[in-house]
Design an enzyme around this catalytic site. Structure first.
Site, PDB file in Angstrom:
ATOM      1  N   GLY A  54       0.811  -1.220   0.000  1.00  0.00           N
ATOM      2  CA  GLY A  54       0.000   0.000   0.000  1.00  0.00           C
ATOM      3  C   GLY A  54       0.838   1.260   0.000  1.00  0.00           C
ATOM      4  O   GLY A  54       2.072   1.206  -0.094  1.00  0.00           O
ATOM      5  N   ILE A  85      -6.837  -4.422   0.568  1.00  0.00           N
ATOM      6  CA  ILE A  85      -8.288  -4.649   0.473  1.00  0.00           C
ATOM      7  C   ILE A  85      -9.045  -3.334   0.564  1.00  0.00           C
ATOM      8  O   ILE A  85     -10.198  -3.261   0.165  1.00  0.00           O
ATOM      9  CB  ILE A  85      -8.805  -5.625   1.563  1.00  0.00           C
ATOM     10  CG1 ILE A  85      -8.605  -5.055   2.971  1.00  0.00           C
ATOM     11  CG2 ILE A  85      -8.169  -6.995   1.415  1.00  0.00           C
ATOM     12  CD1 ILE A  85      -9.487  -5.731   4.022  1.00  0.00           C
ATOM     13  N   ASP A  86      -8.394  -2.294   1.096  1.00  0.00           N
ATOM     14  CA  ASP A  86      -9.089  -1.006   1.275  1.00  0.00           C
ATOM     15  C   ASP A  86      -9.346  -0.281  -0.048  1.00  0.00           C
ATOM     16  O   ASP A  86     -10.231   0.570  -0.117  1.00  0.00           O
ATOM     17  CB  ASP A  86      -8.257  -0.075   2.175  1.00  0.00           C
ATOM     18  CG  ASP A  86      -7.921  -0.711   3.516  1.00  0.00           C
ATOM     19  OD1 ASP A  86      -8.682  -1.591   3.946  1.00  0.00           O
ATOM     20  OD2 ASP A  86      -6.903  -0.331   4.118  1.00  0.00           O
ATOM     21  N   LYS A  96     -40.790  -4.668  12.905  1.00  0.00           N
ATOM     22  CA  LYS A  96     -40.175  -6.008  12.954  1.00  0.00           C
ATOM     23  C   LYS A  96     -39.476  -6.365  11.648  1.00  0.00           C
ATOM     24  O   LYS A  96     -39.582  -7.482  11.137  1.00  0.00           O
ATOM     25  CB  LYS A  96     -41.221  -7.063  13.318  1.00  0.00           C
ATOM     26  CG  LYS A  96     -41.701  -6.988  14.753  1.00  0.00           C
ATOM     27  CD  LYS A  96     -42.484  -8.244  15.099  1.00  0.00           C
ATOM     28  CE  LYS A  96     -42.855  -8.318  16.560  1.00  0.00           C
ATOM     29  NZ  LYS A  96     -41.728  -8.558  17.449  1.00  0.00           N
ATOM     30  N   SER A 114     -35.953  -6.763   9.448  1.00  0.00           N
ATOM     31  CA  SER A 114     -34.522  -6.950   9.666  1.00  0.00           C
ATOM     32  C   SER A 114     -33.782  -5.939   8.794  1.00  0.00           C
ATOM     33  O   SER A 114     -34.269  -5.574   7.718  1.00  0.00           O
ATOM     34  CB  SER A 114     -34.112  -8.368   9.294  1.00  0.00           C
ATOM     35  OG  SER A 114     -34.273  -8.567   7.916  1.00  0.00           O
ATOM     36  N   ARG A 117     -34.156  -8.694  13.353  1.00  0.00           N
ATOM     37  CA  ARG A 117     -33.174  -7.848  14.028  1.00  0.00           C
ATOM     38  C   ARG A 117     -32.474  -6.871  13.094  1.00  0.00           C
ATOM     39  O   ARG A 117     -32.400  -7.105  11.886  1.00  0.00           O
ATOM     40  CB  ARG A 117     -32.087  -8.737  14.644  1.00  0.00           C
ATOM     41  CG  ARG A 117     -32.478  -9.300  15.977  1.00  0.00           C
ATOM     42  CD  ARG A 117     -31.381 -10.203  16.507  1.00  0.00           C
ATOM     43  NE  ARG A 117     -31.734 -10.645  17.840  1.00  0.00           N
ATOM     44  CZ  ARG A 117     -31.310 -11.768  18.391  1.00  0.00           C
ATOM     45  NH1 ARG A 117     -30.511 -12.575  17.716  1.00  0.00           N
ATOM     46  NH2 ARG A 117     -31.664 -12.094  19.613  1.00  0.00           N
ATOM     47  N   GLY A 126     -11.221  -0.927   6.626  1.00  0.00           N
ATOM     48  CA  GLY A 126     -11.150   0.211   5.717  1.00  0.00           C
ATOM     49  C   GLY A 126     -10.069   1.218   6.046  1.00  0.00           C
ATOM     50  O   GLY A 126      -9.771   2.076   5.226  1.00  0.00           O
ATOM     51  N   GLY A 139       1.683   3.359   2.296  1.00  0.00           N
ATOM     52  CA  GLY A 139       2.676   3.485   3.368  1.00  0.00           C
ATOM     53  C   GLY A 139       3.983   2.820   2.951  1.00  0.00           C
ATOM     54  O   GLY A 139       5.066   3.380   3.131  1.00  0.00           O
TER      55      GLY A 139
HETATM   56  O1  F6P Z   1      -4.943  -1.925   5.210  1.00  0.00           O
HETATM   57  C1  F6P Z   1      -5.580  -3.147   5.287  1.00  0.00           C
HETATM   58  C2  F6P Z   1      -6.244  -3.345   6.612  1.00  0.00           C
HETATM   59  O2  F6P Z   1      -6.930  -4.573   6.627  1.00  0.00           O
HETATM   60  C3  F6P Z   1      -7.189  -2.213   7.046  1.00  0.00           C
HETATM   61  O3  F6P Z   1      -8.446  -2.302   6.451  1.00  0.00           O
HETATM   62  C4  F6P Z   1      -7.189  -2.368   8.528  1.00  0.00           C
HETATM   63  O4  F6P Z   1      -7.481  -1.148   9.167  1.00  0.00           O
HETATM   64  C5  F6P Z   1      -5.796  -2.812   8.833  1.00  0.00           C
HETATM   65  O5  F6P Z   1      -5.275  -3.380   7.645  1.00  0.00           O
HETATM   66  C6  F6P Z   1      -5.709  -3.818   9.939  1.00  0.00           C
HETATM   67  O6  F6P Z   1      -4.374  -4.064  10.185  1.00  0.00           O
HETATM   68  P1  F6P Z   1      -3.851  -5.266  11.091  1.00  0.00           P
HETATM   69  O7  F6P Z   1      -4.028  -6.531  10.324  1.00  0.00           O
HETATM   70  O8  F6P Z   1      -2.428  -4.945  11.333  1.00  0.00           O
HETATM   71  O9  F6P Z   1      -4.687  -5.289  12.330  1.00  0.00           O
END
Ligand code: F6P
Length: 326
Positions: A105, A130-131, A216, A218, A166, A174, A107
């Protein structure tokens, strides 16, 4: 232009389904073009710890269908320090590795770019999270599989939700971005969605839930973990404080979202991005991220990935509400 002789590939940050398919693609494309390939274990830590192994054709056989990453991954703190990056560079040089491919990603890409500038070392990033919140690409590897995991879980939750009439607050991942939640909500027929990018009118929401509980009915409410309210537990606490807790349950999906065999889309983009990374290096390009733009695989300057994706499709939100009036 110096011809690339050997590349190293690593996976970094949170794992994403499709990473293995991408490692396979990088290695096989490299071999096809006469380039040697190495795999680095556990992200940037493996560069520092000299955990670097040659990857041959057969080493990446029978992995593309597996979730996670065979190389292991990490969010390396050490790589932020120049002294460790120097060690990492020396370890690459010792093996005549002259380019690095990072599957991860934004970072991870920041660390990769710093490294590239310090040592004049060619790097290419492949977006995988996945985000799907990386700017400069419409797609990041892992997104589609995670969405399918969420949809599958919501389907199961619906069975019990409808049996007990429910309301379920379903929390999805995310990382302060609502992309995953918004797409999951639109595709799973959720009645409402909470995302960090928007502040919802809580009174209106309370009214909607009260009507659902009284009738009622869901309901499924998708809540992004980084929502301004906090997450699903905090929204539940709010509803409870408003006297509305009796038929409401919280379900936090957690890491099951990140697991499992990659979907068709994740396998496809993994293959395409992996090959594109090698083609970029062959053309003498560097400091790029492979990306999907308007349906085409291309590459963009890595700096584009450093800002968070802001172009959320808010039409999805309108659609969710249109299809779930009560
Ligand atoms: O960046 C992917 C992710 O799954 C985010 O959606 C989530 O906030 C984070 O990683 C969770 O990180 P970890 O697996 O270190 O708890």
């Amino acid at each position: 232009m110096i011809k690339v002789q050997n590349i190293a590939v690593l996976t970094s940050g949170g794992d994403a389904p499709g990473m293995n398919a991408c490692i396979r693609s990088v290695v096989r494309a490299a071999i096809y073009h006469g380039i040697g390939a190495f795999g680095v274990h556990d992200g940037f830590n493996g560069l520092i710890n000299n955990n670097i192994v040659p990857l041959l054709y057969d080493d990446v056989s029978n992995i593309l269908q597996r979730g996670g990453t065979i190389l292991g991954t990490a969010r390396s703190k050490d790589f932020r320090a120049k002294e460790f990056r120097e060690v990492a560079h020396q370890n690459l040089k010792d093996r005549n590795i002259d380019a690095l491919i990072v599957i991860g990603g934004d970072g991870s890409f920041k660390g990769m770019k710093t490294f590239s500038e310090e040592f004049d070392f060619p790097v290419i990033g492949i977006p995988a999270t996945i985000d799907n919140d990386i700017n400069g690409t419409d797609y990041a590897i892992g997104f589609d599989t995670a969405l399918n995991n969420i949809i599958d879980a919501v389907d199961k939750i619906r069975d019990t939700a409808s049996s007990h009439h429910r309301v379920f607050l379903v929390e999805v991942m995310g990382n302060n971005s609502g992309v995953l939640a918004l797409h999951a909500a639109a595709a799973s027929g959720a009645e409402e969605v909470f995302i960090p990018e928007r502040q919802e009118d809580l009174l209106e929401f309370k009214g909607k839930i009260a009507r659902a509980v009284n009738a009622k009915k869901s309901s499924i409410i998708i809540v992004s973990e980084g929502d301004g309210m906090g997450g699903a537990k905090e929204i539940y606490a709010y509803l409870k404080a408003e006297g509305l807790d009796t038929n409401i349950r919280v379900s936090i999906l957690g890491h099951i979202q990140r697991g499992g065999s990659p979907s068709y889309l994740d396998r496809l983009y993994s293959a395409l991005f992996g090959e594109e990374a090698i083609v970029c290096l062959l053309k003498g390009k560097r400091n790029l991220m492979t990306s999907l733009v308007d349906g085409k695989v291309t590459s963009v300057n890595i700096t584009e990935s450093f800002t968070r994706k802001t172009d959320l499709n808010m039409d999805y939100l309108k659609l969710i509400r249109k299809l779930s009036i009560y």
